[in-house]
Design a protein around this motif. Structure first.
Motif, mmCIF file in Angstrom:
data_model
loop_
_atom_site.group_PDB
_atom_site.id
_atom_site.type_symbol
_atom_site.label_atom_id
_atom_site.label_comp_id
_atom_site.label_asym_id
_atom_site.label_seq_id
_atom_site.Cartn_x
_atom_site.Cartn_y
_atom_site.Cartn_z
ATOM 1 N N VAL A 1 28.851 -21.066 62.351
ATOM 2 C CA VAL A 1 29.144 -22.275 62.592
ATOM 3 C C VAL A 1 30.443 -22.324 62.317
ATOM 4 O O VAL A 1 30.274 -21.574 61.216
ATOM 5 N N PRO A 2 30.721 -23.508 61.841
ATOM 6 C CA PRO A 2 32.079 -23.935 61.404
ATOM 7 C C PRO A 2 32.010 -24.318 60.094
ATOM 8 O O PRO A 2 30.495 -25.112 59.379
ATOM 9 N N GLN B 1 29.610 -33.564 66.248
ATOM 10 C CA GLN B 1 27.987 -33.140 65.000
ATOM 11 C C GLN B 1 28.620 -31.740 64.245
ATOM 12 O O GLN B 1 27.503 -31.089 63.952
ATOM 13 N N GLN B 2 29.485 -31.593 64.057
ATOM 14 C CA GLN B 2 30.495 -30.622 63.425
ATOM 15 C C GLN B 2 30.887 -31.188 61.941
ATOM 16 O O GLN B 2 31.474 -32.514 61.696
ATOM 17 N N ILE C 1 40.272 -19.023 58.724
ATOM 18 C CA ILE C 1 40.107 -18.158 59.576
ATOM 19 C C ILE C 1 38.509 -18.472 60.612
ATOM 20 O O ILE C 1 37.489 -18.749 60.534
ATOM 21 N N PHE C 2 38.802 -17.261 61.632
ATOM 22 C CA PHE C 2 37.913 -16.877 62.521
ATOM 23 C C PHE C 2 37.635 -15.382 62.477
ATOM 24 O O PHE C 2 37.998 -14.698 61.924
ATOM 25 N N ASP C 3 36.001 -15.998 62.058
ATOM 26 C CA ASP C 3 34.901 -14.060 61.259
ATOM 27 C C ASP C 3 33.526 -14.180 62.374
ATOM 28 O O ASP C 3 32.900 -14.374 62.148
ATOM 29 N N ASP D 1 27.079 -23.479 71.406
ATOM 30 C CA ASP D 1 27.524 -24.775 70.671
ATOM 31 C C ASP D 1 28.678 -24.301 70.038
ATOM 32 O O ASP D 1 29.699 -24.937 69.861
ATOM 33 N N PHE D 2 29.297 -23.267 69.613
ATOM 34 C CA PHE D 2 30.090 -22.971 68.925
ATOM 35 C C PHE D 2 31.823 -22.968 69.519
ATOM 36 O O PHE D 2 32.418 -23.515 69.046
#
Length: 548
Positions: free
Chosen positions: A499-500, A480-481, A412-414, A458-459
Motif C-alpha cells: 500500500v502507499p 482514502q490514502q 520508489i515503486f517496490d 485497490d493499489f
C-alpha cells in the motif's frame, strides 16, 4: 417512388436496425478541431479518437527534417483506429517487453486522444512511450487512456520517430538546417505534437494551459529533454518522469565525456550501411535504414546541439535553466532485474569485489562499499546500476525542481506479485505501468501476468488517483490514502509496496555518492556516466574544487 429508390431506403433502414440490434452506434462522436473534423468512438463514458495526424509524413525529402505542420483536412476524418507505429527493428528475441506492432511505417506522426464525455477545460496528460528511443508506440494497449479519462483527465499518447530515423546527426543534414544542426528529430516530433495539443485540445474538452508531459524510461528521458529544450518552453505546465536516466549524451561537433561527436557517429553509421552521403541514405527504405543501423550497433540518443539541447541535461539543471514546473519523479526497486545487460558482471568473490571497488573508486571506495556491501554480491551489483542510472536521476530531478521553488514529489515503486517475483523480477523496470494506467489485463504477451484481486485493484486505483490529481492540480492525492508530502527539506517520498506509505530520506548516502562520481566525471570531461559503474568503472578522476 421508384422501385429502386424504395430498395435503397429499405436497405438503409435494415442496416440501421441491424446496427442497433448488434449494439453498435450508427455514427461515432464528432469533434470539430482547428486541425479538421474527426469521427471517433465511445466506450465506458470516454470518447476515443485514434490515429490523428499532427504533422506531414516525414518521408522522401522530409526524412531527417523537422516535422512540417499539417494543413487542416477537409471533410470528416475517421479516427476509429490506430495509425501504424514508427519504423523499428523486429525483436531479435523474446523478453517481457516484446510487443511487436501490427504495422510500421515511416508515415507515423500520429497521436491518440481519450476524453471524458462532456468535459470542458480538463487537465491534459501527454504520454511519451518508452523503448530506448528505438521501439514502442502510443498505441500499445498498456497505455490505454480509458481509466485515466474516467478520472476527468484528457489523455494524449503519441508516436515519434525512432532509431536512426529519429536521432541521426550528420554534417550534410546540419548543412541543410537553418540552425546548422541535425539529430533530435524525435524530440522535434514531440514538440510539434505539443504544439498540436496547444492548438487543438480544447475541441476535445482539454485545457491547453494545463498540460502535463509524462513518460517512462526513454519516455522519461524525453521528458527531461523537453524540460531542457528552450523551444518546448510554455507548451506544458507539469512533468512526470518514471525511471528517467540523466545520462551523458553526444555533442554535435565535439568529442566530450568519452563520446564521439554526433555528426561523426552519423558518418560512421552511413559508411557502415553502405551509404556515401545523405542522398544515398534517403534512397534507402526506412526499414532498410533502421535495420541496418541496428545491426551496426547504432544507439539513438539526443544530441547537444546548442539549440534544442543547449547543454548536457545535468548542466541545464545545474544552471537552473530547465522548465520551472512541478514534477513527480521516481524509480523502481528492481529496475535492473529485467535489464541485466546493463549491470556489471558479478565478481567471483567478496574480496575480488572489494579490491576492484577500492582500485576504481579511490577515496570514495569506503563510501561505495558501505552503500553496496559485498555480503550480498548479486544484490549489490543490481543496486549499483539501478541507483547510478535511475535512483540518482529521480532524486536529482526533485532536488533541482525544489531548488526552483516548485512542488516536487518523489517515489520508489517496490510492489511485487507472484508471477513476477517467481522469475526474480520483483518491481522490475516498467512494472508500475499497468497500475498507473489501470491496464492489468492489457500487458504485452510475455509480461508476467498480474493477479486478479481486490488488493491489486485497490493499489492500482490509488496510483491512478495520485497521478491524475497531480495532473489536475500539481498535488498528488488519493481517496482514502495518505497524503503524499513534497520532497522539500525533509526529503520526503512515497513508498509504493503493498500500500502507499509516506517516508523520508530514501537510501541515505545514495544520492550523495553518485552525485560526487558524476561531478568528477563531468569535471574531467573524458568519461561518460551512469552505465560504467561498479567493477566496470574506469578509475575515478580525483576530487576537484568544483566537486565538494
Amino acid at each position: 417512388m421508384s422501385h429502386s429508390s424504395r430498395t435503397v431506403i429499405l436497405r438503409a433502414i435494415a442496416g440501421s436496425v441491424a446496427a442497433l440490434i448488434a449494439g453498435t452506434a450508427i455514427a461515432g462522436p464528432i469533434v470539430h478541431a482547428p486541425a479538421g473534423t474527426l469521427e471517433g468512438g465511445t466506450k465506458k463514458g470516454v470518447l476515443t479518437f485514434k490515429g490523428i495526424p499532427y504533422a506531414q509524413p516525414p518521408v522522401g525529402e522530409l526524412r531527417w527534417k523537422p516535422p512540417v505542420p499539417l494543413p487542416a483536412w477537409q471533410g470528416v476524418r475517421d479516427a476509429a483506429g490506430f495509425s501504424p507505429s514508427c519504423i523499428q527493428p523486429r525483436p531479435l528475441g523474446r523478453s517481457i517487453y516484446t510487443n511487436e506492432p501490427p504495422k510500421i511505417s515511416e508515415d507515423c506522426l500520429y497521436l491518440n486522444v481519450w476524453a471524458p464525455e462532456g468535459v470542458r477545460d480538463a487537465p491534459v496528460f501527454f504520454w511519451i512511450h518508452g523503448g530506448a528511443l528505438t521501439s514502442g508506440s502510443g498505441a500499445e494497449a498498456i497505455y490505454d487512456g480509458t481509466k485515466l479519462a474516467q478520472r476527468g483527465v484528457v489523455v494524449v499518447t503519441i508516436n515519434y520517430r525512432l532509431g536512426a530515423l529519429g536521432y541521426l546527426a550528420h554534417p550534410e543534414l546540419s548543412a541543410e538546417s537553418p540552425e546548422k544542426i541535425s539529430g533530435n528529430y524525435g524530440l522535434l516530433d514531440q514538440i510539434e505534437a505539443l504544439r498540436w495539443v496547444k492548438t487543438n485540445i480544447a475541441a476535445f474538452g482539454g485545457d491547453a494551459a494545463n498540460v502535463t508531459i509524462a513518460g517512462e524510461s526513454a519516455g522519461a528521458l524525453s521528458v527531461m529533454y523537453l524540460m531542457a529544450s528552450p523551444p518546448a518552453r510554455g507548451l506544458f505546465s507539469k512533468a512526470i518522469a518514471q525511471s528517467a536516466y540523466m545520462i551523458s549524451t553526444p555533442e554535435l561537433k565535439q568529442a566530450r565525456f568519452g563520446e564521439q561527436p554526433a555528426e561523426a557517429l552519423g558518418i560512421k553509421l552511413a559508411t557502415a550501411i553502405g551509404a556515401n552521403d545523405v542522398a544515398a541514405l534517403r534512397a534507402m527504405s526506412g526499414v532498410e535504414v533502421v535495420n541496418a543501423a541496428a545491426r551496426a550497433g547504432y544507439f539513438p540518443l539526443g544530441t547537444v546541439d546548442g539549440h534544442l539541447l543547449p547543454h548536457q541535461i545535468a548542466e541545464v539543471f545545474d544552471r537552473g535553466e530547465q522548465a520551472p514546473v512541478p514534477i513527480l519523479a521516481g524509480f523502481n526497486s528492481g529496475e535492473i532485474r529485467s535489464l541485466r545487460f546493463l549491470a556489471p558482471p558479478t565478481p567471483s568473490s567478496e574480496s575480488a569485489y572489494e579490491s576492484e571497488i577500492r582500485t576504481r573508486y579511490a577515496d570514495l571506495a569506503e563510501s561505495f562499499l558501505k552503500q553496496y556491501p559485498s555480503k550480498h554480491l548479486e544484490e549489490a551489483v543490481l543496486a549499483i546500476t539501478r541507483d547510478a542510472m535511475y535512483g540518482w536521476t529521480a532524486e536529482r530531478l526533485v532536488r533541482k525542481q525544489t531548488a526552483l521553488g516548485k512542488p516536487s514529489f518523489f517515489y520508489i515503486f517496490d510492489h511485487g506479485y507472484p508471477n513476477a517475483d517467481s522469475l526474480g523480477l520483483h518491481a522490475f523496470h516498467g512494472s508500475e505501468l499497468p497500475y498507473v494506467f489501470g491496464t492489468a489485463s492489457r500487458t504485452p504477451p510475455f509480461w508476467p501476468k498480474l493477479p486478479k484481486s481486490r488488493a491489486e485493484t485497490d493499489f492500482s486505483e490509488a496510483m491512478i488517483d495520485y497521478w491524475t490529481s497531480f495532473v489536475r492540480t500539481g498535488q498528488p492525492t488519493a481517496e482514502q490514502q495518505p497524503d503524499w508530502p513534497a520532497f522539500g527539506s525533509s526529503h520526503a517520498y512515497m513508498y509504493f509496496a503493498d500500500v502507499p506509505k509516506p517516508a523520508a530520506r530514501l537510501l541515505p548516502g545514495m544520492f550523495e555518492l553518485h552525485e560526487q562520481v558524476v561531478c568528477r566525471r563531468r569535471a574531467d570531461g573524458t568519461q561518460p556516466w551512469n552505465w560504467n559503474v561498479g567493477v566496470i568503472s574506469p578509475a575515478l578522476p580525483p576530487r576537484t574544487e568544483s566537486c565538494r
